[in-house]
Design a protein around this motif. Structure first.
Motif, short mmCIF file in Angstrom:
data_model
loop_
_atom_site.label_atom_id
_atom_site.label_comp_id
_atom_site.label_asym_id
_atom_site.label_seq_id
_atom_site.Cartn_x
_atom_site.Cartn_y
_atom_site.Cartn_z
N GLU A 133 0.84 -1.20 0.00
CA GLU A 133 0.00 0.00 0.00
C GLU A 133 0.87 1.25 0.00
O GLU A 133 0.61 2.21 -0.73
N ARG A 178 -5.01 -5.08 -7.73
CA ARG A 178 -6.10 -4.14 -7.54
C ARG A 178 -7.00 -4.03 -8.77
O ARG A 178 -7.98 -3.29 -8.74
N ASP A 203 -5.95 -9.62 -2.28
CA ASP A 203 -5.56 -8.23 -2.05
C ASP A 203 -4.09 -8.15 -1.67
O ASP A 203 -3.42 -9.16 -1.45
#
Length: 440
Positions: A133, A178, A203
């Motif tokens: 992230e 994603r 994810d």
């Protein structure tokens, strides 16, 4: 695969060289990058700087074919690749147990400004959950292509000594993505490897956790049987027979349930420490607190081998000649990172023993990292006039040693089999005092 991809591999260490050569074998055009100019020159001359089964042949073949090249230029890499694999090391930090992500961060910062068109960046390094992230935001901010430079996470599951086979014939492929676009590209990239491979599409966070969780489970299984070896020593039981009985239970299985000196290398020790550290940062530290004991059990195995060597040497190590067979952390590798064998050898040296080490492939690394240890050209040379012999890495050459022949070299026939690799009855019949952890 509809077409070969033009891809880069950022980082030409153990993972990077293997992935680059295997992707060339799969038919892609590959440009691999490293900041070490000397290493890049050697690789462009098809000189393999590590020991890994079958990798040298792949490197030589695809450097010659032109499908694989090496560079030091991030600008060239950015211009060349449509898919960029990040294969950087994430060692343990010097100031604690967390993972050091400085190589990964530096690579992203150096590559991103040269990403001027749509592309996919794929992380393969083992990282703390949450890293992807953070890097996705960093790439979007720094890349000239902005949001068109997309990140995915695709962890590696390589075993040293089997890395080429594990890359070309994986037991699973995990895709942390994603978008369907990123998934489609990665399925295309890996399509030449076959259509029977299970894919797990998930994810970022789950993809990051898979490798760490797998290594933690494996480390726990290894330390469990070594903990039982400690109990067996106290109870007068035989851990080898115990392990055999446990392994026949289909719920448990016998793989990696082999007692011995424990795990080492550049992955398991640092990965379990990074995992519990990250769990603590997330407020879930109590869930993985048992991993600290897993680590402690593993390190105690090394101390126990030193204790056994001292016992066989008559209670004193100072001045005793000790032969150490094995330096790599596992057979079929020249990797000495966090090697249990070398940890034992260094401890013996500190306590005044005269230590001679042999390893089939890792001696050059030993000479650089442990200059006070004597390196011998063969197992018999290491054993010359030894009062104790320690088998610390279960190379086939050592497993097949003739106890009578080796007995002619030593001063005293005493051996510690720290890997439970030898036939104890055969060595005892040849007059050796044989000791192994967890056995009567």
């Amino acid at each position: 695969m509809t077409k070969p991809y033009r891809m880069t591999v950022i980082g030409s260490g153990y993972l990077g060289i293997t992935h680059a050569a295997c992707m060339a074998e799969a038919g892609h055009e590959v440009l691999a990058l490293d900041i070490d100019a000397e290493r890049v020159t050697r690789l462009n001359n098809a000189e393999l700087p590590i020991h890994e089964k079958d990798l040298g042949g792949l490197l030589e073949r695809h450097v010659a074919s032109g499908r694989l090249r090496f560079t030091t230029s991030y600008e060239e890499a950015g211009a060349f690749g449509d898919v960029h694999f990040l294969c950087l090391g994430t060692p343990q930090r010097s100031d604690g147990f967390a993972a050091d992500l400085s190589q990964l961060d530096a690579a992203v910062d150096s590559l991103a400004p040269h990403l001027v068109r749509e592309c996919l960046i794929v992380g393969k390094s083992t990282v703390p959950v949450g890293t992807a992230e953070r890097l996705a935001a960093r790439i979007e901010d720094k890349a000239a292509a902005g949001v068109r430079a997309e990140l995915a996470w695709n962890p590696e599951f390589l075993r040293e000594g089997f890395a080429v086979a594990d890359t070309l014939h994986p037991d699973r492929i995990v895709l942390g993505v994603r978008s369907e676009h990123a998934e489609r590209i990665l399925r295309d990239v890996y399509a030449p490897l076959g259509h029977e491979i299970p894919y797990v599409v998930t994810d970022f966070a789950t993809a990051e956790l898979v490798k760490s969780a797998a290594n933690a489970f494996l480390a726990t299984k290894i330390s469990y049987i070594n903990a039982m070896a400690e109990v067996c020593e106290s109870a007068g039981a035989d851990v080898v027979r115990l392990s055999e009985a446990l392994g026949l239970d289909e719920r448990i299985g016998g793989r990696f349930l082999r007692p011995g000196l424990g795990f080492g290398g550049g992955c398991l020790p640092k990965d379990i420490r990074a995992l519990w550290t990250r769990a603590e940062e997330l407020g879930a530290g109590s869930a993985l607190s048992f991993l600290r004991e897993v680590d402690a059990i593993n390190l105690r195995r090394r101390e126990r081998v030193v204790d056994l060597a001292r016992e066989l040497a008559g209670g004193v190590l100072a001045g005793r000649k000790v032969a150490v067979l094995g330096a790599a952390f596992k057979p079929d590798s020249d990797d000495i990172r966090d090697s249990p064998a070398l940890a034992v050898a260094a401890a013996l040296d500190r306590q005044g023993a005269v230590v001679s080490v042999h390893d089939p492939v890792a001696l050059d690394h030993v000479r650089k990292a442990y200059p006070t240890l004597n390196c011998a050209a063969s197992a018999s040379a290491a054993a010359q006039y030894a009062q104790v012999v320690l088998l610390l890495t279960e190379w086939r050459d050592y497993v097949e040693l003739d106890p009578e022949e080796l007995g002619t070299a030593v001063a005293e026939r005493r051996i510690v089999d720290a890997r439970h690799a030898l036939a104890a009855d055969r060595w005892r019949a040849a007059g050796w005092e044989y000791r192994a952890m967890g056995r009567p």
